[in-house]
Design an enzyme around this catalytic site. Structure first.
Site, short mmCIF file in Angstrom:
data_model
loop_
_atom_site.label_atom_id
_atom_site.label_comp_id
_atom_site.label_asym_id
_atom_site.label_seq_id
_atom_site.Cartn_x
_atom_site.Cartn_y
_atom_site.Cartn_z
N LYS A 1 13.00 41.66 62.95
CA LYS A 1 13.05 41.03 61.63
C LYS A 1 11.67 41.02 60.97
O LYS A 1 11.54 41.30 59.79
CB LYS A 1 13.63 39.61 61.74
CG LYS A 1 15.13 39.58 62.03
CD LYS A 1 15.93 40.29 60.96
CE LYS A 1 17.43 40.16 61.14
NZ LYS A 1 18.19 41.03 60.21
N TYR B 1 14.94 40.49 68.63
CA TYR B 1 15.54 40.29 67.30
C TYR B 1 14.47 39.85 66.29
O TYR B 1 14.36 40.41 65.20
CB TYR B 1 16.63 39.23 67.44
CG TYR B 1 17.31 38.80 66.16
CD1 TYR B 1 18.09 39.69 65.42
CD2 TYR B 1 17.20 37.48 65.70
CE1 TYR B 1 18.74 39.27 64.25
CE2 TYR B 1 17.85 37.05 64.57
CZ TYR B 1 18.62 37.95 63.84
OH TYR B 1 19.27 37.53 62.70
P1 NAD Z 1 27.51 39.95 62.75
O1 NAD Z 1 27.07 40.17 64.14
O2 NAD Z 1 28.62 39.01 62.48
O3 NAD Z 1 27.86 41.33 62.06
C1 NAD Z 1 27.04 42.48 62.20
C2 NAD Z 1 27.91 43.70 61.95
O4 NAD Z 1 27.08 44.85 62.11
C3 NAD Z 1 29.08 43.82 62.95
O5 NAD Z 1 30.31 43.94 62.26
C4 NAD Z 1 28.74 45.07 63.75
O6 NAD Z 1 29.88 45.83 64.11
C5 NAD Z 1 27.86 45.84 62.74
N1 NAD Z 1 27.00 46.80 63.43
C6 NAD Z 1 26.26 46.60 64.55
N2 NAD Z 1 25.64 47.71 64.90
C7 NAD Z 1 25.96 48.64 63.97
C8 NAD Z 1 25.62 50.00 63.78
N3 NAD Z 1 24.83 50.64 64.66
N4 NAD Z 1 26.13 50.67 62.72
C9 NAD Z 1 26.97 50.04 61.86
N5 NAD Z 1 27.33 48.74 61.98
C10 NAD Z 1 26.83 48.06 63.02
O7 NAD Z 1 26.19 39.53 61.92
P2 NAD Z 1 26.09 38.63 60.61
O8 NAD Z 1 26.00 37.23 61.07
O9 NAD Z 1 27.11 39.01 59.62
O10 NAD Z 1 24.64 39.04 60.13
C11 NAD Z 1 24.42 40.00 59.11
C12 NAD Z 1 22.93 40.08 58.86
O11 NAD Z 1 22.40 38.79 58.50
C13 NAD Z 1 22.10 40.55 60.06
O12 NAD Z 1 21.02 41.32 59.62
C14 NAD Z 1 21.59 39.26 60.66
O13 NAD Z 1 20.41 39.44 61.36
C15 NAD Z 1 21.35 38.45 59.39
N6 NAD Z 1 21.34 37.01 59.67
C16 NAD Z 1 22.48 36.37 60.01
C17 NAD Z 1 22.44 35.00 60.29
C18 NAD Z 1 23.69 34.24 60.68
O14 NAD Z 1 23.58 33.06 61.04
N7 NAD Z 1 24.87 34.85 60.61
C19 NAD Z 1 21.23 34.31 60.21
C20 NAD Z 1 20.07 35.02 59.89
C21 NAD Z 1 20.14 36.37 59.59
C1 AKB Z 2 20.99 33.96 65.34
O1 AKB Z 2 21.17 32.84 65.86
O2 AKB Z 2 20.62 34.96 65.96
C2 AKB Z 2 21.17 34.07 63.84
C3 AKB Z 2 19.89 33.88 63.13
C4 AKB Z 2 19.39 32.52 62.85
O3 AKB Z 2 19.24 34.83 62.81
N1 AKB Z 2 22.17 33.13 63.44
#
Ligand code: NAD
Ligand code: AKB
Length: 321
Positions: free
Chosen positions: A147, A143
Site C-alpha cells: 500500500k 500488505y
Molecule cells: P476483497 O478481498 O473483498 O476483494 C478483492 C477482489 O480482488 C476479489 O474479488 C478477488 O477475487 C480480486 N482479485 C484478487 N486477486 C486478483 C487478481 N490477480 N486479478 C483480478 N482480481 C483479483 O477486497 P475489498 O475489501 O473489496 O478491497 C478492495 C480494495 O480496497 C483493496 O485494494 C483493499 O486493499 C482496499 N481496502 C479495503 C478495505 C476493507 O476494509 N474492505 C480497507 C482498506 C483498503
Molecule cells: C484489512 O483488514 O486488511 C483491511 C484494511 C484495513 O486494509 N480491511
C-alpha cells in the site's frame, strides 16, 4: 462508447461499487473485472459487461482497455492484510504489479484512476491517536508495504506523467451485502453476522483493540466525491486519510447487546492481533475535509441499526416468512 472499469469487482467494495456506478452511468457503461465470474454471493447485478482476467496480466488489461474504450478505472483487485501474511510473494505481485500495469495503461490511454490505500500504511512508530496525514509510515505487513509503495507510485505517476490518479486510505469497511475477504478488520462484519443470526461470536482480536472503521455507504460516497472533485483542489496525491468512527470489539459487543439481548462474545486473539496492534486507533482527516468536503454520516449507533435491520431481513427465518 466509453466505459468505466472496476477491477476486483466481486469483492466487498467492488460488488457494491459496480452497482452504484451502473445506476449512475447505465449498466452497459460499467465493466466488472475479476478472477472469476460473479456469483449470487457477490451480490452484484449481472446486467452489464464482465471480464474474467488477472490484473498481473498486462496484455489482458490492455485488451480490456481498448475493447471497452475505458475512460476511468477503479482498481480494487488486491490481497488484504491477513491473506497477505500467508502469501507475501503473491501479495506483492498482485498488489504492486497490478497497480503498475494500471498506471502505465492509464498514462497511455489518458484514463482517470481510483486506487484504494489503507490504514495498513501506518506502523508501530506512527502516532496511534488522530494519526496525521503526513507522518511516519513504517508498515510491518506485506500488505502495508504494497500500500505504501502503491501510494508513492501514484504520486510519482501524477507528478511525472500527469496521470489523474486519486486515492483514499480506507479504514476497516463494514457492510452487509458481500462478505469481506482476508482482512484484519473483518472481525466486525463477522460479529454483526453472528449476532443477527442469534449466535455467539469468538473474536480473533483482544477486546480492547480500537481501530478506525467506516460503514460502506460512507466509503462509497467518499470514493465518488473524491473522483468528482476538482483536480486542482487536491493537495494530496499519494493517498488521503479519511476517518468516520473508531471502536474496539468490546464497544461493538456493547452496541450489539443493546439490540440483541443475550448476545455474547469470547476472545481468542490469533496472528491478526499483531497486525492490528500496529495500526492506528483514530485518524486525522482534515486534509480530505478541507480539499473535497469529506464528512462521514454514520456513527456506531446508526451503522449498527442499519446493519442489523439488513442482516435480519436476510436470515432464512425471515426469508421463509
Ligand atoms: P476483497 O478481498 O473483498 O476483494 C478483492 C477482489 O480482488 C476479489 O474479488 C478477488 O477475487 C480480486 N482479485 C484478487 N486477486 C486478483 C487478481 N490477480 N486479478 C483480478 N482480481 C483479483 O477486497 P475489498 O475489501 O473489496 O478491497 C478492495 C480494495 O480496497 C483493496 O485494494 C483493499 O486493499 C482496499 N481496502 C479495503 C478495505 C476493507 O476494509 N474492505 C480497507 C482498506 C483498503
Ligand atoms: C484489512 O483488514 O486488511 C483491511 C484494511 C484495513 O486494509 N480491511
Amino acid at each position: 462508447m466509453s466505459r468505466t472499469l472496476v477491477t476486483g469487482a466481486n469483492g466487498q467494495i467492488g460488488s457494491e461499487l459496480v452497482d452504484l456506478l451502473r445506476e449512475r452511468h447505465g449498466p452497459d457503461r460499467v465493466v466488472g473485472l475479476d478472477l472469476n465470474s460473479p456469483t449470487a454471493r457477490n451480490g452484484q447485478s449481472r446486467t452489464g459487461p464482465f471480464v474474467t482476467a488477472d490484473v498481473r496480466d498486462r496484455d489482458a488489461l490492455a485488451q480490456v482497455m481498448s475493447e471497452h474504450d475505458v475512460e476511468a478505472i477503479y482498481h480494487l483487485a488486491s490481497l488484504l492484510s491477513a491473506t497477505g501474511e500467508e502469501h507475501p510473494d503473491r501479495t506483492w505481485d498482485v498488489n504492486t504489479g497490478g497497480l503498475k500495469h494500471v498506471l502505465d495503461l492509464a498514462r497511455e490511454h489518458n484514463v482517470q484512476v481510483f486506487w484504494p490505500s489503507s490504514i495498513a500504511v501506518f506502523g508501530p512508530s506512527t502516532p496511534k491517536n488522530n494519526t496525521p496525514q503526513q507522518t511516519v509510515l513504517d508498515p510491518t505487513t506485506m500488505y502495508g508495504v504494497t500500500k505504501r509503495s502503491g501510494e508513492l507510485l501514484c504520486r510519482y505517476y501524477h507528478r511525472r506523467f500527469g496521470v489523474d490518479v486519486r486515492s483514499l486510505r480506507y479504514p476497516g469497511l463494514i457492510s452487509y451485502k458481500t462478505e469481506p475477504g482476508g482482512g484484519t478488520t473483518d472481525y466486525a462484519v463477522d460479529m454483526y453476522r453472528r449476532a443477527a443470526a442469534g449466535a455467539d461470536y469468538t473474536c480473533f482480536l483482544r477486546s480492547d483493540t480500537r481501530l478506525p472503521m467506516m460503514y460502506m455507504p460512507d466509503a462509497l460516497r467518499a470514493t465518488l466525491a473524491l473522483m468528482d472533485a476538482d483536480g486542482d483542489a487536491l493537495t494530496v496525491r499519494d493517498s488521503y486519510n479519511v476517518d468516520a468512527l473508531s471502536f474496539s470489539p468490546k464497544e461493538l459487543v456493547a452496541a450489539l447487546q443493546e439490540r440483541v439481548p443475550g448476545f455474547t462474545c469470547t476472545y481468542e486473539p490469533d496472528a491478526r492481533q499483531q497486525i492490528a496492534d500496529h495500526w492506528p486507533a483514530s485518524i486525522d482527516d482534515r486534509a480530505a475535509r478541507a480539499d473535497w468536503g469529506w464528512a462521514p454520516e454514520y456513527d456506531l449507533d446508526a451503522m449498527t441499526e442499519d446493519m442489523l435491520s439488513h442482516l435480519r431481513s436476510e436470515t432464512p427465518a425471515n426469508q421463509e416468512g
